[in-house]
Design a protein around this motif. Structure first.
Motif, PDB file in Angstrom:
ATOM      1  N   TRP A  11      14.660 -30.244 -58.737  1.00 36.06           N
ATOM      2  CA  TRP A  11      13.484 -29.548 -58.236  1.00 36.06           C
ATOM      3  C   TRP A  11      12.929 -28.684 -59.365  1.00 36.06           C
ATOM      4  O   TRP A  11      13.676 -28.087 -60.141  1.00 36.06           O
ATOM      5  CB  TRP A  11      13.866 -28.650 -57.050  1.00 36.06           C
ATOM      6  CG  TRP A  11      14.077 -29.383 -55.757  1.00 36.06           C
ATOM      7  CD1 TRP A  11      14.353 -30.711 -55.587  1.00 36.06           C
ATOM      8  CD2 TRP A  11      14.040 -28.803 -54.429  1.00 36.06           C
ATOM      9  NE1 TRP A  11      14.483 -30.995 -54.240  1.00 36.06           N
ATOM     10  CE2 TRP A  11      14.305 -29.850 -53.513  1.00 36.06           C
ATOM     11  CE3 TRP A  11      13.821 -27.519 -53.958  1.00 36.06           C
ATOM     12  CZ2 TRP A  11      14.351 -29.622 -52.131  1.00 36.06           C
ATOM     13  CZ3 TRP A  11      13.863 -27.298 -52.587  1.00 36.06           C
ATOM     14  CH2 TRP A  11      14.115 -28.339 -51.685  1.00 36.06           C
ATOM     15  N   GLU A  12      11.621 -28.607 -59.456  1.00 36.67           N
ATOM     16  CA  GLU A  12      10.977 -27.726 -60.436  1.00 36.67           C
ATOM     17  C   GLU A  12       9.649 -27.269 -59.858  1.00 36.67           C
ATOM     18  O   GLU A  12       8.962 -28.036 -59.185  1.00 36.67           O
ATOM     19  CB  GLU A  12      10.793 -28.418 -61.801  1.00 36.67           C
ATOM     20  CG  GLU A  12      10.559 -29.918 -61.732  1.00 36.67           C
ATOM     21  CD  GLU A  12      10.294 -30.581 -63.084  1.00 36.67           C
ATOM     22  OE1 GLU A  12      10.999 -30.275 -64.053  1.00 36.67           O
ATOM     23  OE2 GLU A  12       9.365 -31.394 -63.144  1.00 36.67           O
ATOM     24  N   HIS A  13       9.348 -26.026 -60.084  1.00 39.38           N
ATOM     25  CA  HIS A  13       8.117 -25.427 -59.531  1.00 39.38           C
ATOM     26  C   HIS A  13       7.659 -24.326 -60.453  1.00 39.38           C
ATOM     27  O   HIS A  13       8.424 -23.840 -61.266  1.00 39.38           O
ATOM     28  CB  HIS A  13       8.361 -24.753 -58.168  1.00 39.38           C
ATOM     29  CG  HIS A  13       9.357 -25.411 -57.304  1.00 39.38           C
ATOM     30  ND1 HIS A  13      10.671 -25.029 -57.241  1.00 39.38           N
ATOM     31  CD2 HIS A  13       9.225 -26.461 -56.458  1.00 39.38           C
ATOM     32  CE1 HIS A  13      11.323 -25.813 -56.390  1.00 39.38           C
ATOM     33  NE2 HIS A  13      10.474 -26.693 -55.900  1.00 39.38           N
ATOM     34  N   PHE A  14       6.408 -23.883 -60.243  1.00 41.22           N
ATOM     35  CA  PHE A  14       6.155 -22.545 -60.770  1.00 41.22           C
ATOM     36  C   PHE A  14       6.237 -21.557 -59.628  1.00 41.22           C
ATOM     37  O   PHE A  14       5.874 -21.839 -58.491  1.00 41.22           O
ATOM     38  CB  PHE A  14       4.891 -22.439 -61.622  1.00 41.22           C
ATOM     39  CG  PHE A  14       3.539 -22.532 -60.973  1.00 41.22           C
ATOM     40  CD1 PHE A  14       3.058 -21.502 -60.172  1.00 41.22           C
ATOM     41  CD2 PHE A  14       2.716 -23.617 -61.225  1.00 41.22           C
ATOM     42  CE1 PHE A  14       1.794 -21.566 -59.614  1.00 41.22           C
ATOM     43  CE2 PHE A  14       1.445 -23.693 -60.672  1.00 41.22           C
ATOM     44  CZ  PHE A  14       0.983 -22.661 -59.860  1.00 41.22           C
ATOM     45  N   THR A  50       8.362 -19.330 -54.497  1.00 38.86           N
ATOM     46  CA  THR A  50       8.081 -20.704 -54.912  1.00 38.86           C
ATOM     47  C   THR A  50       6.632 -21.037 -54.572  1.00 38.86           C
ATOM     48  O   THR A  50       6.208 -20.864 -53.431  1.00 38.86           O
ATOM     49  CB  THR A  50       9.011 -21.686 -54.185  1.00 38.86           C
ATOM     50  OG1 THR A  50      10.363 -21.309 -54.442  1.00 38.86           O
ATOM     51  CG2 THR A  50       8.778 -23.110 -54.642  1.00 38.86           C
ATOM     52  N   MET A  51       5.883 -21.508 -55.552  1.00 41.96           N
ATOM     53  CA  MET A  51       4.461 -21.758 -55.317  1.00 41.96           C
ATOM     54  C   MET A  51       4.098 -23.232 -55.362  1.00 41.96           C
ATOM     55  O   MET A  51       3.772 -23.833 -54.354  1.00 41.96           O
ATOM     56  CB  MET A  51       3.619 -20.964 -56.313  1.00 41.96           C
ATOM     57  CG  MET A  51       3.635 -19.472 -56.043  1.00 41.96           C
ATOM     58  SD  MET A  51       2.560 -18.552 -57.140  1.00 41.96           S
ATOM     59  CE  MET A  51       2.028 -17.248 -56.006  1.00 41.96           C
ATOM     60  N   VAL A  52       4.126 -23.817 -56.549  1.00 40.85           N
ATOM     61  CA  VAL A  52       3.641 -25.193 -56.704  1.00 40.85           C
ATOM     62  C   VAL A  52       4.747 -26.073 -57.293  1.00 40.85           C
ATOM     63  O   VAL A  52       5.319 -25.742 -58.328  1.00 40.85           O
ATOM     64  CB  VAL A  52       2.389 -25.232 -57.615  1.00 40.85           C
ATOM     65  CG1 VAL A  52       1.974 -26.670 -57.914  1.00 40.85           C
ATOM     66  CG2 VAL A  52       1.244 -24.460 -56.966  1.00 40.85           C
ATOM     67  N   PRO A  53       5.035 -27.190 -56.625  1.00 38.06           N
ATOM     68  CA  PRO A  53       6.075 -28.086 -57.133  1.00 38.06           C
ATOM     69  C   PRO A  53       5.579 -28.898 -58.322  1.00 38.06           C
ATOM     70  O   PRO A  53       4.411 -29.294 -58.379  1.00 38.06           O
ATOM     71  CB  PRO A  53       6.335 -29.014 -55.932  1.00 38.06           C
ATOM     72  CG  PRO A  53       5.021 -29.080 -55.228  1.00 38.06           C
ATOM     73  CD  PRO A  53       4.403 -27.704 -55.399  1.00 38.06           C
ATOM     74  N   LEU A  54       6.452 -29.124 -59.277  1.00 39.61           N
ATOM     75  CA  LEU A  54       6.172 -30.052 -60.365  1.00 39.61           C
ATOM     76  C   LEU A  54       6.905 -31.339 -60.008  1.00 39.61           C
ATOM     77  O   LEU A  54       7.979 -31.645 -60.511  1.00 39.61           O
ATOM     78  CB  LEU A  54       6.619 -29.455 -61.699  1.00 39.61           C
ATOM     79  CG  LEU A  54       5.944 -28.105 -61.992  1.00 39.61           C
ATOM     80  CD1 LEU A  54       6.541 -27.450 -63.226  1.00 39.61           C
ATOM     81  CD2 LEU A  54       4.433 -28.270 -62.148  1.00 39.61           C
ATOM     82  N   ASP A  55       6.282 -32.050 -59.062  1.00 39.03           N
ATOM     83  CA  ASP A  55       6.888 -33.251 -58.498  1.00 39.03           C
ATOM     84  C   ASP A  55       5.912 -34.419 -58.615  1.00 39.03           C
ATOM     85  O   ASP A  55       5.076 -34.422 -59.515  1.00 39.03           O
ATOM     86  CB  ASP A  55       7.288 -32.988 -57.038  1.00 39.03           C
ATOM     87  CG  ASP A  55       6.083 -32.636 -56.164  1.00 39.03           C
ATOM     88  OD1 ASP A  55       4.949 -32.562 -56.673  1.00 39.03           O
ATOM     89  OD2 ASP A  55       6.283 -32.432 -54.953  1.00 39.03           O
ATOM     90  N   GLY A  67      10.912 -35.758 -54.385  1.00 38.59           N
ATOM     91  CA  GLY A  67       9.853 -36.357 -55.189  1.00 38.59           C
ATOM     92  C   GLY A  67       9.863 -35.766 -56.586  1.00 38.59           C
ATOM     93  O   GLY A  67       8.859 -35.795 -57.306  1.00 38.59           O
ATOM     94  N   TYR A  68      11.008 -35.222 -56.939  1.00 38.73           N
ATOM     95  CA  TYR A  68      11.136 -34.541 -58.231  1.00 38.73           C
ATOM     96  C   TYR A  68      11.819 -35.454 -59.245  1.00 38.73           C
ATOM     97  O   TYR A  68      12.436 -36.456 -58.874  1.00 38.73           O
ATOM     98  CB  TYR A  68      11.958 -33.256 -58.052  1.00 38.73           C
ATOM     99  CG  TYR A  68      11.291 -32.222 -57.167  1.00 38.73           C
ATOM    100  CD1 TYR A  68      10.465 -31.246 -57.716  1.00 38.73           C
ATOM    101  CD2 TYR A  68      11.497 -32.218 -55.792  1.00 38.73           C
ATOM    102  CE1 TYR A  68       9.864 -30.286 -56.908  1.00 38.73           C
ATOM    103  CE2 TYR A  68      10.895 -31.265 -54.979  1.00 38.73           C
ATOM    104  CZ  TYR A  68      10.084 -30.299 -55.550  1.00 38.73           C
ATOM    105  OH  TYR A  68       9.489 -29.344 -54.755  1.00 38.73           O
ATOM    106  N   PRO A  69      11.738 -35.100 -60.526  1.00 39.88           N
ATOM    107  CA  PRO A  69      12.372 -35.940 -61.549  1.00 39.88           C
ATOM    108  C   PRO A  69      13.896 -36.013 -61.374  1.00 39.88           C
ATOM    109  O   PRO A  69      14.513 -35.076 -60.864  1.00 39.88           O
ATOM    110  CB  PRO A  69      12.044 -35.219 -62.859  1.00 39.88           C
ATOM    111  CG  PRO A  69      10.942 -34.276 -62.562  1.00 39.88           C
ATOM    112  CD  PRO A  69      11.034 -33.948 -61.110  1.00 39.88           C
TER     113      PRO A  69
END
Ligand SMILES: [Cu+2]
Length: 146
Positions: A11-14, A50-55, A67-69
């Motif tokens: 999981w990754e987000h800003f 947690t705001m926006v996913p980098l997915d 849906g993440y890397p």
């Protein structure tokens, strides 16, 4: 990303503060319960929410999903995506009341440790059906304009 826990999704987000306060990366000072881990709840004081996913579809702002890397067997992955900005801004406004992403005040988090890593019961961060192994931060960095 290099040297992440291998063969698992990350999981990754800003993360950030809806009120525009500047988010910062956590330090060991955030380990409030002194269990040796900085879990997701402990990051909120300095990094916000947690705001926006980098997915696979950041503009949908769907946080808890698969849906993440995924890191390869060497713990490596690459992530790059084009985001339809207007769609993201509209969704961001629904969630946080503004279209202004304020990227200069946000921090990117990468999460995820192996399921078989033994964590103390004090480590929190369950999100729906995902437990702390999915949400435990492994890296964080401030966004800088390139
Ligand atoms: Cu995150």
């Amino acid at each position: 990303m290099f040297d992440t826990p291998k063969n698992i999704e990350h999981w990754e987000h800003f993360h950030g503060f809806p009120d525009g306060k500047e988010a910062n990366v956590p330090t060991m000072a955030q380990d409030k319960n002194h269990d040796g881990f900085i879990d997701l709840p402990e990051t909120e004081e300095v990094s916000g929410t947690t705001m926006v996913p980098l997915d696979d579809a950041p503009q949908d702002m769907n946080i808890p999903h698969d849906g993440y890397p995924v890191a390869d067997e060497n713990g490596h992955y690459e992530y790059e995506i084009d985001i339809p900005l207007e769609k993201l801004q509209a969704k961001f406004k629904d969630a946080f009341g503004t279209e202004d992403l304020q990227l200069d005040k946000r921090v990117v988090y990468v999460h995820g440790v192996p399921k078989d890593l033994e964590l103390p019961d004090t480590v929190g961060g369950c999100v729906m059906s995902y437990d702390a192994h999915t949400t435990l931060p492994i890296a964080a960095g401030k966004i800088e304009e390139a």
